[in-house]
Design an enzyme around this catalytic site. Structure first.
Site, short mmCIF file in Angstrom:
data_model
loop_
_atom_site.label_atom_id
_atom_site.label_comp_id
_atom_site.label_asym_id
_atom_site.label_seq_id
_atom_site.Cartn_x
_atom_site.Cartn_y
_atom_site.Cartn_z
N ALA A 167 0.87 -1.18 0.00
CA ALA A 167 0.00 0.00 0.00
C ALA A 167 0.91 1.24 0.00
CB ALA A 167 -0.96 -0.01 1.18
N LEU A 168 1.82 1.22 -0.93
CA LEU A 168 2.88 2.23 -0.94
C LEU A 168 2.34 3.63 -1.22
CD1 LEU A 168 5.71 0.34 -2.90
CD2 LEU A 168 5.21 0.34 -0.45
N HIS A 192 6.83 6.08 1.43
CA HIS A 192 7.69 4.93 1.08
C HIS A 192 8.66 5.32 -0.03
CE1 HIS A 192 4.08 2.57 2.61
NE2 HIS A 192 5.06 2.10 3.34
#
Ligand code: PAF
Length: 283
Positions: free
Chosen positions: A32-33, A37
């Protein structure tokens, strides 16, 4: 961009990287970048010739099965987001649990000088055993020179530092600053689960942290904590789980201010069934 599902294939690739004496960076994620990130990956790409991004929703770190069930799994869009960095030195490791865990998918038990009992450790029993187990396994599989963790999970970062100290891994742990939306909300994979109404109110969390920081200039830790509790007491959508001003190294609550000790304020808030955490450096 190469994507490996099996550690043996990843390791065969990394063997060649090591033969060229290139440095390997690791950015462990649960997918769920988001831009937070990407900023870790961008930092890692500056220090290392090759950066492994692991994408694995680790079941052993969830103390709540509902949270595990609802955790977003978005591998296709994660890969697309990583592609936007247009860098062929990024490698993705997206395994199944059986590849990361040798025999049983269970957490090992660790002792981190009490760091694991504070804050998240108190409210999410066993959470850090799960985190440490998967991080240790990832370190053993990937053998990175450098590993990158966001300061949003500051307690996790300190625990990973302790893990490296205890186990003797020769890995530099690099903490990276929290990335925020324009309205101050700390970027998190859980933000995507908020309704529009919830999304509209959650900037209150960081706003309160910023005011708490100002108040800490003239007030005691206890006074600031009481003020934060009163701010949340009557909030219709936000339920405060904890607010703690703690020593950055020991993570123990600060009773008396002392210029020598670095302090940080930590907060956990429920918005419906979504749990958000945040923190701010105080001095
Ligand atoms: O911070 C996270 O996303 C996870 O706790 C981590 C470090 C990837 C371990 O599963």
């Amino acid at each position: 961009m190469r994507v490996y599902k099996l550690k043996q294939d990843l390791q065969a690739h990394l063997k060649k990287v090591l033969e060229l004496q290139n440095a390997i960076g690791l950015v462990p994620t649960m997918g769920a970048l988001h831009q937070g990130h990407l900023s870790l990956v961008t930092t890692a790409l500056k220090d290392n010739e090759v950066v492994v991004v692991s994408i694995f929703v680790n079941p052993t770190q969830f103390n709540n099965q509902n949270d595990l069930h609802n955790y977003p799994r978005t591998l296709d869009s994660d890969l697309k987001l990583l592609e936007t960095l247009k860098n062929s030195n990024i490698i993705v490791y997206a395994p199944e649990a059986s590849d990361v865990y040798q025999d049983e998918i269970t957490a090992q038990s660790f002792s981190f000088d009490g760091l694991e009992h504070e804050m998240e450790g108190e409210f999410r029993k066993g959470h850090f055993n799960g985190v440490a187990t998967v991080v240790k396994n990832l370190f053993e599989i990937i053998k990175p020179h450098n590993a990158y963790f966001g300061e949003k999970d500051f307690q996790q970062l300190q625990i990973v530092r302790k893990l490296v100290e205890i186990t003797g891994f020769d890995i530099n742990i690099i903490g990276c600053p929290i990335l925020r939306e324009n309205d101050g909300l700390a970027m998190s994979s859980r933000n995507g689960r908020l309704t529009q109404e919830q999304r509209n109110v959650v900037p209150f969390i960081y706003k309160t942290l910023k005011t708490a920081k100002v108040k800490f200039g003239t007030k005691s830790a206890n006074e600031v904590s009481e003020w934060v509790k009163s701010e949340f007491a009557n909030h219709k959508l936000l339920a405060l789980e904890y607010f703690t001003i703690a020593n950055e190294t020991t993570l123990k609550p600060v009773k008396r201010k002392n210029k020598q000790n670095k302090c940080r304020a930590f907060i956990a808030v429920f918005v419906g069934d979504v749990r958000l955490i945040d923190n701010i450096e105080l001095n």
